[in-house]
Write a protein that holds these residues in place. Structure first.
Motif, PDB file in Angstrom:
ATOM      1  N   THR A 132       0.785  -1.232   0.000  1.00 18.71           N
ATOM      2  CA  THR A 132       0.000   0.000   0.000  1.00 18.71           C
ATOM      3  C   THR A 132       0.816   1.280   0.000  1.00 18.71           C
ATOM      4  O   THR A 132       0.269   2.352  -0.262  1.00 18.71           O
ATOM      5  N   ASP A 134       5.222   2.897   0.122  1.00 17.05           N
ATOM      6  CA  ASP A 134       6.464   3.039  -0.638  1.00 17.05           C
ATOM      7  C   ASP A 134       7.303   1.772  -0.537  1.00 17.05           C
ATOM      8  O   ASP A 134       7.635   1.331   0.573  1.00 17.05           O
ATOM      9  N   PRO A 135       7.679   1.137  -1.667  1.00 17.01           N
ATOM     10  CA  PRO A 135       8.522  -0.061  -1.606  1.00 17.01           C
ATOM     11  C   PRO A 135       9.850   0.171  -0.885  1.00 17.01           C
ATOM     12  O   PRO A 135      10.376  -0.743  -0.246  1.00 17.01           O
ATOM     13  N   GLU A 171      10.049  -5.143  -7.577  1.00 11.66           N
ATOM     14  CA  GLU A 171       9.155  -4.022  -7.871  1.00 11.66           C
ATOM     15  C   GLU A 171       9.949  -2.809  -8.340  1.00 11.66           C
ATOM     16  O   GLU A 171       9.509  -2.049  -9.202  1.00 11.66           O
ATOM     17  N   ARG A 318      -1.958  -2.702  -4.077  1.00  8.11           N
ATOM     18  CA  ARG A 318      -2.060  -1.810  -5.241  1.00  8.11           C
ATOM     19  C   ARG A 318      -1.284  -2.310  -6.457  1.00  8.11           C
ATOM     20  O   ARG A 318      -1.743  -2.177  -7.593  1.00  8.11           O
ATOM     21  N   THR A 319      -0.103  -2.857  -6.239  1.00  5.91           N
ATOM     22  CA  THR A 319       0.664  -3.328  -7.393  1.00  5.91           C
ATOM     23  C   THR A 319      -0.069  -4.443  -8.118  1.00  5.91           C
ATOM     24  O   THR A 319      -0.159  -4.459  -9.351  1.00  5.91           O
ATOM     25  N   SER A 354       3.324   5.300 -10.023  1.00  6.45           N
ATOM     26  CA  SER A 354       3.181   5.874  -8.685  1.00  6.45           C
ATOM     27  C   SER A 354       3.751   4.951  -7.620  1.00  6.45           C
ATOM     28  O   SER A 354       4.162   5.392  -6.550  1.00  6.45           O
ATOM     29  N   ARG A 355       3.787   3.651  -7.915  1.00  7.20           N
ATOM     30  CA  ARG A 355       4.340   2.663  -6.996  1.00  7.20           C
ATOM     31  C   ARG A 355       5.854   2.531  -7.159  1.00  7.20           C
ATOM     32  O   ARG A 355       6.485   1.728  -6.491  1.00  7.20           O
TER      33      ARG A 355
END
Length: 488
Positions: A132, A134-135, A171, A318-319, A354-355
């Motif tokens: 959900t 920041d990675p 990611e 989200r991803t 955005s991810r």
């Protein structure tokens, strides 16, 4: 000094052996000490290490040796334990731990009480952060868990943290770093004799890095080998099997082995009722959708994607939700609904950008460019493709990199730039041959052959056609070994 309570026979060296009462989790070693698993201290369960912990905890709590000993033992016995001259029995260990307000495991291993539970909660929080937020923040959380788990010898939690860090690296598009982290997790688990089902998440992650790098056959080899080992050994772990069957669909499809992909989807669907993880079930529906589409069952494919998207929406992942929009764009494109395909692709690309998932965003961008070309927006498609090629190549998204060159070749043909079109087609062929993507390679060979034929180079055109036919003749049988065994 012996215990005041009799707790077992005396060993050869005069020391008492471990009390075998119910609730003990140790076994008697040859020297009479307790043999335990997962010790966090370098000197493990040696009486000296345990004695120092007892002394440290007792003094920290302001207790005397008598207060720790009574009513079951003597102060002199606690003194011998603290001095490392006696190894307490299981019963004595439980008594001392209770008086010190800790657990027998903390006394013997040096780990803080409830550490494993706390680390597992932190792993869940890191996974939620990856889904959900920041990675980079998720990667930092995983790294902190890995450090704490490693310091205290908690192998399972440390391996899970390494897998989480690998997912963050995937990611972020750093496939080499991701592969190293997944391999480290596999090695760590293998060193402690972990069963294959426990190693599957790390192995699946490693296979994914090879798939994304364009090494399709090797990705299949890793996943097929694991499936065969699980099934041959009768290790019927539904979640591990579904994870592997779902993961192998994509490389099968890219290799042109559609029958094998369909079989893997069928086996995953059969096991799905036994899987409790909703995210894994959603991932399975996403993979199954691709096989349904290949069979011309577009409506069923879209229904499977809607199921997956609903689950990801509820789980706030989200991803993966972006991947569902991506796949729906593909379904719409294959069905000829180009306007909806463009919308779905743009949504997916914006979500992935955005991810901060650049590799996936670049791959979606190539498929978006294909739709733009089909809608007559060649200038926009060409600008997008040239922007994307900087992030794609032989070691990073090779199949989509080839797709970008194929599209640039078509755009060049449209403006009668034969030299540029040929150059792009040849570049695409090189990337696809390396990846082993039979179906896509055959298509590019046909395009190149048609171009060469139209420009009067008949012999060169025949060579291109023959190359394409050679790769198309038996996809998934000449490039792969026997299909994985079915589960028992």
């Amino acid at each position: 000094m012996a215990e005041t309570r009799t707790s077992g026979p005396v060993g050869r060296g005069g020391r008492r052996a471990v009390d075998g009462s119910a609730g003990g989790n140790g076994s008697v070693a040859r020297n009479g000490s307790v043999a335990r698993n997962g010790s966090g201290d370098g000197d493990g369960d040696a009486p000296g290490a345990l004695g120092r912990r007892v002394h440290r905890l007792r003094t920290a709590r302001g207790l005397t040796q008598r207060e720790v000993a009574e009513p079951a033992y003597t102060a002199a016995y606690i003194s011998t334990v603290e001095a490392g001259k006696a190894q307490p029995s299981e019963r004595a260990l439980r008594h001392i731990a209770e008086r010190l307000g800790t657990t027998p495991d903390e006394l013997t291993s040096g780990r803080p009480a409830h550490l494993a539970t706390d680390l597992r909660l932190r792993l869940t929080e890191a996974q939620r952060c990856l889904a959900t937020a920041d990675p980079a923040e998720a990667a930092a959380r995983y790294a902190a868990v890995e450090k704490d788990a490693g310091r205290h010898g908690l192998t399972a939690e440390r391996a899970a943290a390494l897998v989480g860090r690998g997912q963050c690296a995937v990611e972020g598009g750093d496939l080499a770093a991701a592969r190293g982290l997944f391999e480290a997790a596999e090695r760590l688990l293998a060193e402690v004799g972990a069963t294959l089902p426990r190693r599957v998440p790390a192995l699946r992650g490693r296979a994914l890095t090879h798939l994304l790098a364009g090494e399709l056959r090797y990705a299949c080899y890793l996943l097929e080998t694991a499936l065969d080992e699980l099934n041959a050994a009768g290790l019927r772990d539904p979640e591990a099997l579904v994870l592997l069957y779902t993961a192998i669909i994509a490389p099968y499809m890219d290799l042109g082995a559609h029958a094998r992909a369909a079989q893997a989807a069928e086996l995953a669907l059969a096991l799905a009722p036994e899987v409790s993880d909703p995210a894994l079930v959603a991932q399975m529906h996403r993979g199954v959708a691709r096989t349904l589409l290949a069979e011309g069952r577009a409506a069923e494919a879209d229904a499977a994607l809607v199921k997956a998207a609903d689950a990801y929406q509820q789980l706030q992942i989200r991803t993966e939700l972006a991947h569902c929009h991506w796949m729906r764009g593909y379904v719409f494109a294959q069905s000829g609904d180009l306007a909806r395909a463009e919308d779905a692709y743009r949504t997916a690309r914006d979500m992935l950008a955005s991810r901060r998932a650049p590799l996936f965003a670049h791959q979606v961008g190539v498929e978006l460019a294909d739709v733009l070309h089909r809608r007559g927006k060649d200038a926009e498609a060409e600008d997008l493709l040239r922007e994307l090629l900087s992030g794609l190549g032989p070691e990073r998204g090779a199949v989509h990199g080839a797709g970008a060159h194929r599209l640039l070749g078509l755009v060049a043909e449209g403006r009668d730039d034969v030299e540029a079109a040929e150059r792009h087609y040849v570049t695409a062929m090189g990337l696809l041959e390396r990846a082993g993507a039979a179906g896509d390679l055959a298509d590019v060979c046909r395009l190149l052959g048609d171009l060469l034929r139209r420009t009067g180079r008949a012999e060169a055109a025949l060579d291109a056609y023959r190359t394409g036919l050679g790769h198309r003749s038996a996809p998934g049988t000449t490039t792969l070994g026997p299909a994985p065994a079915r589960p028992f």
